[in-house]
Write an enzyme that holds these catalytic residues in place. Structure first.
Site, PDB file in Angstrom:
ATOM      1  CB  CYS A 231      -0.692  -6.787   3.777  1.00 52.30           C
ATOM      2  SG  CYS A 231       1.012  -6.486   4.282  1.00 52.30           S
TER       3      CYS A 231
ATOM      4  CG  HIS B 217      -1.877  -7.309  -2.148  1.00 56.90           C
ATOM      5  ND1 HIS B 217      -2.387  -6.668  -1.040  1.00 56.90           N
ATOM      6  CD2 HIS B 217      -0.627  -7.737  -1.796  1.00 56.90           C
ATOM      7  CE1 HIS B 217      -1.493  -6.709  -0.058  1.00 56.90           C
ATOM      8  NE2 HIS B 217      -0.427  -7.347  -0.496  1.00 56.90           N
TER       9      HIS B 217
ATOM     10  CG  HIS C  81       1.311  -2.230   1.406  1.00 58.85           C
ATOM     11  ND1 HIS C  81      -0.001  -2.350   1.829  1.00 58.85           N
ATOM     12  CD2 HIS C  81       1.835  -3.492   1.450  1.00 58.85           C
ATOM     13  CE1 HIS C  81      -0.252  -3.608   2.127  1.00 58.85           C
ATOM     14  NE2 HIS C  81       0.844  -4.320   1.907  1.00 58.85           N
TER      15      HIS C  81
END
Length: 414
Positions: free
Chosen positions: A165, A304, A341
């Site tokens: 990620c 994040h 995401h």
């Protein structure tokens, strides 16, 4: 502080669950548009997860020849579309005189997952001779970079970063350093991902990373009580970054300057973040050290903020540990509340949001902020965009494997 070549952002390209270009994506982010809905790409009946952030009204054949598109996985297709937009936006001329000094560095966290699924079925059902000769070139994560460089003719530094990620942010950071040290005049960089597939949904579900909430208004709610995991998204975020000298010589529009990059490893666990967000804290400090600034200098942080119970809390702790008293005055939003995401692409999209926040003096919100977690007590810009004069913005990306990547952007001043 780096005493090297100044690096600026001159072009942007985006495909996201809230827009098929940068303009639409940014406008919708400021409006607080929710890009999360029921998954349409696969039948989710057997799964515990039914929501994702898919692209809307997007047809690849509007952008790439049908025959060529069939020889690329979706993640590569997305990268090409976003890279073309970024290069056009930058008005970057890639020709025989400039090609050697223009590079490509685009990452993908999981590469061609859909390609793998199709090839595996062919192998099991019909045997090895039926596996496509394009299987490997479609599968491998570096092929986004390879195909973009072929499509655009860029012959400079060429590579791909894979850090789960954190991929998009690491990719931009590495490209930033390439330009900063003089190895290229410009880089086409960012992240891309196409993870809404049977295997990806099943795999991330098995690791208990995904939300099983079927309510599109509450499934992705970073920093809120009751959050239970992230919601998958897809797309690409690509920047054109170049030396200030190159940008000024050709009269390019400059969105913002990249001034800091920090990257660290947790050395702790394959999926869980280090206690107290220690690794993320070190990455934020490293990025500020690289930029030559202090915590009080930063006005906005694109978090994040994936909406996982442990991840959000640890990031808040990391921010507090890094910023100290300055954390009380910091605007911190999670745009994943709108996009979901995007894994390896998320750093590219969020770099765009960070740069445009500086350029337009506006901060996109954290939507679905209705039940705040008292332990996540930062100013998360709840539900509505805010006006904010920003000199420095920061963007965090934290990935499975303990990868932490942070970028610092600055309002451009000649």
């Amino acid at each position: 502080m780096s005493q090297n070549i100044r690096v600026v952002i001159t072009g942007m390209g985006a495909l996201s669950p809230i827009g098929n270009d940068v303009k639409t994506t940014w406008e919708n982010a400021l409006k607080g548009v929710n890009g999360i809905d029921k998954i349409t790409r696969i039948d989710t009946e057997p799964y515990s997860v039914h929501l994702a952030g898919e692209l809307k009204n997007f047809n690849i054949e509007d952008h790439i020849d049908k025959k060529e598109a069939r020889r690329m996985d979706r993640f590569t297709q997305y990268a090409i579309v976003a890279a073309r937009e970024a290069v056009k936006d930058a008005q970057l001329d890639i020709n025989e005189n400039t090609a050697d000094r223009i590079g490509v560095w685009i990452g993908s966290g999981i590469g061609g997952m859909e390609t793998f699924e199709i090839a595996h079925k062919q192998l099991m059902d019909k045997g090895p001779r039926r596996v496509s000769p394009f299987f490997v070139p479609m599968l491998i994560p570096d092929m986004a970079t390879g195909q973009v460089s072929i499509d655009l003719g860029a012959k400079g530094p060429n590579g791909a970063t894979v850090t789960a990620c954190a991929t998009g942010t690491n990719s931009i950071g590495e490209a930033f350093k390439i330009v900063q040290r003089g190895d290229a005049d410009a880089m086409i960089t960012g992240g891309t991902e196409a993870p809404i597939t049977h295997m990806a949904i099943a795999g991330f579900s098995a690791s208990r990373a995904l939300s099983t909430n079927d309510d599109i208004e509450t499934a992705c709610r970073p920093f809120q009580e009751g959050r239970d995991g992230f919601v998958m998204g897809e797309g690409a975020g690509i920047l054109v970054i170049e030396s200030l000298e190159s940008a000024q010589a050709r009269g390019a529009n400059i969105y913002a300057e990249i001034v800091g990059y920090g990257t660290t490893g947790d050395a702790y666990h394959i999926t869980a973040p280090a206690p107290e967000g220690e690794g993320g804290s070190r990455a934020m400090q490293a990025a500020m050290d690289d930029a030559g600034i202090e915590p009080k200098d930063v006005q906005y942080l694109n978090a994040h903020g994936t909406s996982t119970p442990v991840g959000d809390l640890n990031e808040v702790k990391a921010i507090k540990n890094t910023f100290g008293e300055a954390a009380k005055h910091l605007k911190v939003s999670s745009t994943k509340s709108m996009t979901g995401h995007l894994l390896g692409a998320t750093g590219g999209i969020e770099a765009i949001f960070s740069a445009l926040s500086i350029k337009d003096s506006k901060v996109a919100p954290t939507i679905h902020a209705v039940t705040p977690d008292p332990e996540c007590d930062l100013d998360i810009v709840p539900n509505e965009a805010q006006d904010l004069d920003i000199t420095y913005a920061m963007s965090n990306s934290l990935g499975f494997g303990g990868h932490n990547a942070v970028l610092v952007f600055k309002k451009f001043e000649a």
